[in-house]
Design a protein around this motif. Structure first.
Motif, PDB file in Angstrom:
ATOM      1  N   ASP A  92      19.048  70.904  -9.363  1.00 45.09           N
ATOM      2  CA  ASP A  92      19.926  71.175  -8.399  1.00 45.09           C
ATOM      3  C   ASP A  92      19.368  70.461  -6.889  1.00 45.09           C
ATOM      4  N   PHE A  93      19.435  68.986  -6.997  1.00 44.57           N
ATOM      5  CA  PHE A  93      18.894  68.068  -5.944  1.00 44.57           C
ATOM      6  C   PHE A  93      19.873  66.859  -5.636  1.00 44.57           C
ATOM      7  N   ASP A  94      20.851  67.664  -4.880  1.00 40.32           N
ATOM      8  CA  ASP A  94      22.083  66.529  -4.487  1.00 40.32           C
ATOM      9  C   ASP A  94      21.527  65.810  -3.325  1.00 40.32           C
ATOM     10  N   ALA A  95      22.835  65.044  -2.866  1.00 40.46           N
ATOM     11  CA  ALA A  95      22.528  63.933  -2.033  1.00 40.46           C
ATOM     12  C   ALA A  95      22.273  64.594  -0.751  1.00 40.46           C
ATOM     13  N   ARG A  96      22.631  65.816  -0.391  1.00 35.97           N
ATOM     14  CA  ARG A  96      22.356  66.516   0.755  1.00 35.97           C
ATOM     15  C   ARG A  96      20.910  66.996   0.892  1.00 35.97           C
ATOM     16  N   ARG A  97      20.613  67.538  -0.235  1.00 33.70           N
ATOM     17  CA  ARG A  97      19.321  67.990  -0.341  1.00 33.70           C
ATOM     18  C   ARG A  97      18.146  66.817  -0.041  1.00 33.70           C
ATOM     19  N   ASN A  98      18.681  65.678  -0.829  1.00 32.17           N
ATOM     20  CA  ASN A  98      17.748  64.497  -0.575  1.00 32.17           C
ATOM     21  C   ASN A  98      17.604  64.041   0.680  1.00 32.17           C
ATOM     22  N   ALA A  99      18.747  64.007   1.376  1.00 32.36           N
ATOM     23  CA  ALA A  99      18.686  63.801   2.841  1.00 32.36           C
ATOM     24  C   ALA A  99      17.639  64.594   3.700  1.00 32.36           C
ATOM     25  N   ASP A 100      18.097  65.953   3.659  1.00 32.95           N
ATOM     26  CA  ASP A 100      16.990  66.702   4.187  1.00 32.95           C
ATOM     27  C   ASP A 100      15.423  66.510   3.857  1.00 32.95           C
TER      28      ASP A 100
END
Length: 287
Positions: free
Chosen positions: A138-146
């Protein structure tokens, strides 16, 4: 350390030791050639061992403006093979090193490789609605940006939290305790230049090598941690099922660096694999 010049003029540092057929060891993100120190005595008795500090790593300031992307590191690997005239190479990649090998296979093929070892890595780090075998599941593009934002604010702490926030309970506890090991790791990370490593991460997290796996034409050994910070055993089995005749070992109860926790076993597994043992020669409890 020895060094060689990449084809863009960047100076890449590496250690060379031992005698025998070539063994290339590729470390993970934010790490260095020193990660392989525990294995050198055993490996250099059988191989000529090459272990680098990947571009942007090891505390070496970059001399060029070239961004240390995974594609550039794969080209660096080709430059290393060219510089030392290496063929029939056994290559071992941990984490980022595994991604570098997959990129190398995509760009340059396997003609100069004889056997491959991949340690605890997913072919795609980011998750989405159709892919749950990346980081944490559960590490999507939003979490990666964060996460990239956190790296820019406090690089060392963000890297430590990436490992601590995952599946491994021991890693979470160690981070919360903030003992000597965590403090030493923090100091090491604080000494690194964040910019190139952040750009490297952008490249790693944008990559997708699922299409590479099925076309790997040389024998592959997979070593995964049964309590990996980042990946479930489902990720390990996905990779095994996609690489033809891949041999999978899951080291139960250990994290994203299974080779460091089970050093003697890892050396034995690699030496057996290079000696030509196939999946059928291992009992079920060894897989």
């Amino acid at each position: 350390m020895d060094h060689f010049l990449a084809d863009d003029g960047e100076k890449l540092h590496l250690k060379i030791s031992g005698e025998g057929p070539p063994l290339v060891l590729l470390h993970g993100w934010t790490s260095s050639h020193r990660d392989w120190n525990p294995f050198i005595e055993a490996f250099e008795a059988r191989f000529r061992v090459y272990r680098w500090d990947a571009r942007g790593h090891g505390g070496h300031r970059l001399r060029t403006d070239t961004v240390p992307t995974v594609a550039r590191m794969a080209r660096d690997l080709q430059n290393l093979l060219d510089r030392y005239g290496l063929d029939q190479v056994v290559a071992v990649g941990h984490s980022m090193g595994a991604l570098t090998l997959w990129q190398y296979l995509r760009d340059f093929g396997a003609a100069r490789l004889s056997r491959l070892v991949f340690i605890d890595q997913s072919p795609r780090l980011l998750t989405d609605d159709d892919w749950k075998s990346g980081i944490y599941g559960d590490f999507d593009a939003r979490r990666n940006a964060d996460f990239i934002g956190a790296l820019q604010q406090d690089f060392a702490e963000a890297v430590l939290r990436l490992a601590a926030d995952g599946h491994n309970e021991r890693a979470r506890s160690k981070y919360a305790e903030n003992g000597n090991g965590i403090q030493t790791a923090r100091q090491r990370l604080q000494a690194l230049e964040p910019g190139p490593l952040i750009e490297c991460w952008r490249s790693l997290s944008a990559a997708d090598y699922r299409d590479v796996l099925h076309a790997i034409p040389v024998p592959a050994l997979l070593v995964y941690g049964g309590a990996s910070n980042f990946y479930s055993t489902g990720t390990a089995h996905f990779v095994q099922q996609r690489i033809p005749d891949a041999l999978l070992h899951i080291y139960e109860g250990v994290d994203h660096a299974p080779h460091l926790w089970e050093r003697e076993r890892f050396v034995r597994d690699v030496l057996d694999f290079v000696a030509g043992k196939t999946a059928g020669e291992f009992t079920q409890d060894q897989r």
